[in-house]
Design an enzyme around this catalytic site. Structure first.
Site, PDB file in Angstrom:
ATOM      1  N   ALA A  85       0.844  -1.200   0.000  1.00 46.41           N
ATOM      2  CA  ALA A  85       0.000   0.000   0.000  1.00 46.41           C
ATOM      3  C   ALA A  85       0.877   1.248   0.000  1.00 46.41           C
ATOM      4  O   ALA A  85       1.978   1.255   0.550  1.00 46.41           O
ATOM      5  CB  ALA A  85      -0.886  -0.010   1.238  1.00 46.41           C
TER       6      ALA A  85
ATOM      7  N   GLY B 126       0.857  -5.247   0.673  1.00 45.18           N
ATOM      8  CA  GLY B 126      -0.219  -5.494  -0.308  1.00 45.18           C
ATOM      9  C   GLY B 126       0.234  -6.323  -1.492  1.00 45.18           C
ATOM     10  O   GLY B 126      -0.571  -7.053  -2.081  1.00 45.18           O
TER      11      GLY B 126
ATOM     12  N   GLU C  65      -0.106  -9.669  -0.281  1.00 47.24           N
ATOM     13  CA  GLU C  65      -1.529 -10.015  -0.123  1.00 47.24           C
ATOM     14  C   GLU C  65      -2.187 -10.318  -1.470  1.00 47.24           C
ATOM     15  O   GLU C  65      -3.077 -11.174  -1.554  1.00 47.24           O
ATOM     16  CB  GLU C  65      -2.267  -8.886   0.616  1.00 47.24           C
ATOM     17  CG  GLU C  65      -1.889  -8.847   2.095  1.00 47.24           C
ATOM     18  CD  GLU C  65      -2.335  -7.578   2.785  1.00 47.24           C
ATOM     19  OE1 GLU C  65      -1.974  -6.480   2.295  1.00 47.24           O
ATOM     20  OE2 GLU C  65      -3.050  -7.666   3.803  1.00 47.24           O
TER      21      GLU C  65
ATOM     22  N   GLU D 214       3.910  -4.810   7.699  1.00 50.89           N
ATOM     23  CA  GLU D 214       2.968  -3.836   8.252  1.00 50.89           C
ATOM     24  C   GLU D 214       3.266  -3.517   9.714  1.00 50.89           C
ATOM     25  O   GLU D 214       3.065  -2.383  10.168  1.00 50.89           O
ATOM     26  CB  GLU D 214       1.529  -4.349   8.111  1.00 50.89           C
ATOM     27  CG  GLU D 214       1.018  -4.391   6.669  1.00 50.89           C
ATOM     28  CD  GLU D 214       1.366  -5.669   5.897  1.00 50.89           C
ATOM     29  OE1 GLU D 214       2.196  -6.475   6.395  1.00 50.89           O
ATOM     30  OE2 GLU D 214       0.805  -5.860   4.808  1.00 50.89           O
TER      31      GLU D 214
HETATM   32  N1  COA Z   1       4.445   3.389  -0.292  1.00 55.49           N
HETATM   33  C1  COA Z   1       4.827   4.529  -0.869  1.00 55.49           C
HETATM   34  N2  COA Z   1       6.027   4.699  -1.473  1.00 55.49           N
HETATM   35  C2  COA Z   1       6.850   3.644  -1.486  1.00 55.49           C
HETATM   36  C3  COA Z   1       6.521   2.419  -0.899  1.00 55.49           C
HETATM   37  C4  COA Z   1       5.252   2.315  -0.291  1.00 55.49           C
HETATM   38  N3  COA Z   1       4.818   1.173   0.253  1.00 55.49           N
HETATM   39  N4  COA Z   1       7.537   1.572  -1.051  1.00 55.49           N
HETATM   40  C5  COA Z   1       8.494   2.227  -1.735  1.00 55.49           C
HETATM   41  N5  COA Z   1       8.075   3.488  -1.995  1.00 55.49           N
HETATM   42  C6  COA Z   1       8.816   4.542  -2.719  1.00 55.49           C
HETATM   43  C7  COA Z   1       9.869   5.198  -1.849  1.00 55.49           C
HETATM   44  O1  COA Z   1       9.314   6.215  -1.070  1.00 55.49           O
HETATM   45  C8  COA Z   1      10.807   5.695  -2.910  1.00 55.49           C
HETATM   46  O2  COA Z   1      10.262   6.871  -3.486  1.00 55.49           O
HETATM   47  P1  COA Z   1      11.159   8.231  -3.540  1.00 55.49           P
HETATM   48  O3  COA Z   1      12.346   7.840  -4.369  1.00 55.49           O
HETATM   49  O4  COA Z   1      10.252   9.204  -4.212  1.00 55.49           O
HETATM   50  O5  COA Z   1      11.494   8.552  -2.136  1.00 55.49           O
HETATM   51  C9  COA Z   1      10.766   4.632  -3.985  1.00 55.49           C
HETATM   52  O6  COA Z   1       9.536   3.939  -3.781  1.00 55.49           O
HETATM   53  C10 COA Z   1      11.898   3.617  -3.877  1.00 55.49           C
HETATM   54  O7  COA Z   1      11.871   3.051  -2.570  1.00 55.49           O
HETATM   55  P2  COA Z   1      13.128   3.105  -1.543  1.00 55.49           P
HETATM   56  O8  COA Z   1      12.569   3.000  -0.171  1.00 55.49           O
HETATM   57  O9  COA Z   1      13.988   4.297  -1.852  1.00 55.49           O
HETATM   58  O10 COA Z   1      13.889   1.782  -1.981  1.00 55.49           O
HETATM   59  P3  COA Z   1      14.812   0.879  -1.049  1.00 55.49           P
HETATM   60  O11 COA Z   1      15.489  -0.078  -1.957  1.00 55.49           O
HETATM   61  O12 COA Z   1      15.684   1.731  -0.174  1.00 55.49           O
HETATM   62  O13 COA Z   1      13.802   0.089  -0.069  1.00 55.49           O
HETATM   63  C11 COA Z   1      11.826  -1.193   0.490  1.00 55.49           C
HETATM   64  C12 COA Z   1      12.864  -0.824  -0.607  1.00 55.49           C
HETATM   65  C13 COA Z   1      10.752  -2.052  -0.148  1.00 55.49           C
HETATM   66  C14 COA Z   1      12.532  -1.954   1.604  1.00 55.49           C
HETATM   67  C15 COA Z   1      11.230   0.120   1.088  1.00 55.49           C
HETATM   68  O14 COA Z   1      10.797   0.940  -0.001  1.00 55.49           O
HETATM   69  C16 COA Z   1      10.062  -0.124   1.979  1.00 55.49           C
HETATM   70  O15 COA Z   1      10.235  -0.487   3.136  1.00 55.49           O
HETATM   71  N6  COA Z   1       8.828   0.128   1.483  1.00 55.49           N
HETATM   72  C17 COA Z   1       7.632  -0.032   2.276  1.00 55.49           C
HETATM   73  C18 COA Z   1       7.223  -1.485   2.378  1.00 55.49           C
HETATM   74  C19 COA Z   1       6.019  -1.641   3.278  1.00 55.49           C
HETATM   75  O16 COA Z   1       6.079  -1.418   4.475  1.00 55.49           O
HETATM   76  N7  COA Z   1       4.874  -2.023   2.674  1.00 55.49           N
HETATM   77  C20 COA Z   1       3.655  -2.244   3.410  1.00 55.49           C
HETATM   78  C21 COA Z   1       2.834  -1.035   3.486  1.00 55.49           C
HETATM   79  S1  COA Z   1       1.349  -1.284   4.429  1.00 55.49           S
END
Ligand code: COA
Length: 263
Positions: A65, A114, A117, A137
């Site tokens: 999400a 998501g 999911e 989450e």
């Molecule tokens: N929602 C919104 N934006 C997201 C996202 C999410 N779930 N996951 C990644 N992004 C965005 C980042 O903000 C970033 O955007 P930006 O460059 O404009 O700042 C871009 O995608 C790349 O992600 P980044 O975090 O820089 O890559 P990374 O390799 O350092 O880390 C993850 C990858 C997947 C570990 C990390 O993005 C993350 O933890 N995402 C959230 C995962 C999560 O908790 N999902 C469940 C949500 S309920």
């Protein structure tokens, strides 16, 4: 604005690609709504008989999400957050789970939150060896909300699921295979061909029969067994008057290939 979900057809298969690669295909509201719209269109398209879902770019299927959008919504309180976020996400995964045509996820990279999911809800899943999964989450202080507290324990068993849900730890494609989240792992470059090949092996058969099987399994799995057996009977009875069932039986008896309607 570019298309949030790309849709191309490969024969009788619609390939839907989540398309926000710069945000690791995070599921914002507009993307979720677009995916649901496309599924509505595909449901009524007689020439489309299966769906493959994958992600754009070389890193992610979906990082879950859209946390930026979600964090704005939660400021409006629980009712607004449940309406905008939870109900929308749950209806997307429920739609995938109960879709009357086979839905295969081709997990091309990160499938977190998501993204995981959607994989849980889909009927079948093929994972790239580069795929990685997580139920993260808990890191943002919430339980999963797109069905992730319900489907994973049913799929993988309560303790296996709880370990993933409570730690938020990443897990590999191999682990996803071990717990029954994906059907197989393939070389990254073989991902789409493998998903298409799997779809092709289903499409040899009657699409009506496939749809009855999907309904019986999806509805029956969440019902007591007596009710599940009733559902199975109903789905069988609905096949009896069809051309496809008569044709399948006649073809078997005559030792020839069947010719189904809608093919
Ligand atoms: N929602 C919104 N934006 C997201 C996202 C999410 N779930 N996951 C990644 N992004 C965005 C980042 O903000 C970033 O955007 P930006 O460059 O404009 O700042 C871009 O995608 C790349 O992600 P980044 O975090 O820089 O890559 P990374 O390799 O350092 O880390 C993850 C990858 C997947 C570990 C990390 O993005 C993350 O933890 N995402 C959230 C995962 C999560 O908790 N999902 C469940 C949500 S309920």
């Amino acid at each position: 604005m570019s298309e949030l979900v790309l849709c191309e057809t490969r024969g009788a298969v619609a390939v839907l690609t989540l398309n926000r690669p710069e945000k690791l295909n995070a599921l914002n509201y507009a993307l979720v709504d677009r995916l649901k719209e496309l599924l509505d269109t595909i449901e009524s398209a007689a020439d489309i008989r299966a769906v493959i879902l994958t992600g754009a770019g070389d890193r992610a299927f979906s990082a879950g999400a859209d946390i930026t959008e979600f964090s704005e919504t939660v400021r409006q309180g629980p009712d607004a957050a449940v309406r905008a976020f939870v109900r929308r996400g749950q209806s997307m995964t429920a739609r995938i789970e109960s879709f009357p045509k086979p839905v295969i996820v081709a997990v091309n990279g990160i499938a977190f939150g998501g993204g995981c999911e959607i994989t849980e809800a889909a009927h079948l899943a093929v994972a790239s060896e580069k795929a990685s999964f997580a139920k993260p989450e808990i890191n943002i202080g919430i339980p999963p909300t797109f069905g992730g507290t319900q489907r994973l324990p049913r799929l993988a068993g309560r303790k296996r699921a709880l370990e993933l849900l409570l730690t938020g730890d990443r897990f590999s494609a191999e682990r996803a295979y071990e717990i029954g989240l994906v059907n197989r792992i393939v070389a990254h470059d073989d991902l789409l061909p493998s998903a298409l090949e799997l779809a092709g092996r289903i499409l040899r058969h009657s699409s009506l029969a496939a749809s009855r099987i999907l309904t019986a399994v999806t509805r029956g799995l969440n019902a007591p067994i007596a009710e599940g057996l009733e559902i199975e009977s109903e789905q069988f009875a609905r096949m009896v008057p069809t051309h496809d069932m008569r044709e399948a039986l006649d073809a078997w008896l005559a030792r020839r290939q069947p010719h189904y309607e809608g093919r």
